[in-house]
Design a protein around this motif. Sequence first.
Motif, short mmCIF file in Angstrom:
data_model
loop_
_atom_site.label_atom_id
_atom_site.label_comp_id
_atom_site.label_asym_id
_atom_site.label_seq_id
_atom_site.Cartn_x
_atom_site.Cartn_y
_atom_site.Cartn_z
N ARG A 239 -3.87 -0.74 -2.42
CA ARG A 239 -3.07 -1.96 -2.56
C ARG A 239 -3.35 -2.71 -3.86
NH1 ARG A 239 -4.32 -5.79 0.93
NH2 ARG A 239 -2.29 -6.79 0.69
N ARG B 76 0.84 -1.20 0.00
CA ARG B 76 0.00 0.00 0.00
C ARG B 76 0.88 1.24 0.00
NH1 ARG B 76 -2.50 3.53 3.94
NH2 ARG B 76 -4.50 4.32 3.14
N LEU B 77 0.68 2.09 -1.00
CA LEU B 77 1.38 3.37 -1.08
C LEU B 77 0.32 4.47 -1.13
CD1 LEU B 77 4.12 2.57 -3.77
CD2 LEU B 77 4.37 2.56 -1.28
N TRP C 175 -2.48 -3.46 -7.63
CA TRP C 175 -1.36 -3.32 -8.55
C TRP C 175 -1.63 -3.98 -9.90
CZ3 TRP C 175 3.27 -0.69 -7.64
CH2 TRP C 175 3.40 -0.16 -6.35
N PRO D 94 0.46 8.28 -0.18
CA PRO D 94 0.97 9.56 0.31
C PRO D 94 -0.16 10.56 0.56
CG PRO D 94 1.43 9.30 -2.02
CD PRO D 94 0.90 7.99 -1.55
#
Length: 234
Positions: A144, A84-85, A146, A87
Amino acid sequence: ASLLATDGARCGLLFVFSIPLWWLFEVANRFLGNWEYVLPHPYPPVVYALLASLAFSTVIPALFTTATLLRTFPVFRRPRYWLRLAPSRRGLVLISLAGLALVILALSFPRVAFPLIWIGFFLLFDPVNRLLGNTSLATDVAGRRWDTVLVLFAAGLICGFFWELWNWHSLPKWVYHIPYANRPTLFEMPLLGYGGYLPFALEVYAAYHLLHWSMFRRQESFVTFDQSRPPSDR
């Protein structure tokens, strides 16, 4: 169903948006000098611009139709969950500014920094899409997901392979001038250069959605290869 069969008129937008996208890279290449075109004879500027635009119009349709086809295969049909990215808004702004900085570095120091152009535009555009509430890969990886990244990677490599194959003995054609990496080659492309098709596919996706938002002020709903289905839905 294919994109053309789904809605021919909206499919036409893929061709339209593809033209300014690739001209953006042509402008960048004025600084980079990484490729040039070999022509059978000189063309008047207007004729050259028209013929080039016609060729450039196929980039987005090729990538997106390939990605749509790949989604029909089981390996690409399932959601893929990983890291999980996510920002913050400030982080997205900083990433976008970093992307702009990478583009400037590539254009300012092309001999050493030329590869940065192939990730810089993505880092510049995709966070903007996320901040606008537009379709973005940043939104996917924040959840999450992709699978769209993976299918774009695969589509980029497949399209890149066939573009280079068809270019090999063509005329007009393009040839490369890549510092430090001109050999070995597969067709005209240095072998390491195929790695550039991975982030390039992401750039195309991000740029397309940003162009669509800029024109219509709403999310695009025609392209569906970024909407994988879990096994229970198939």
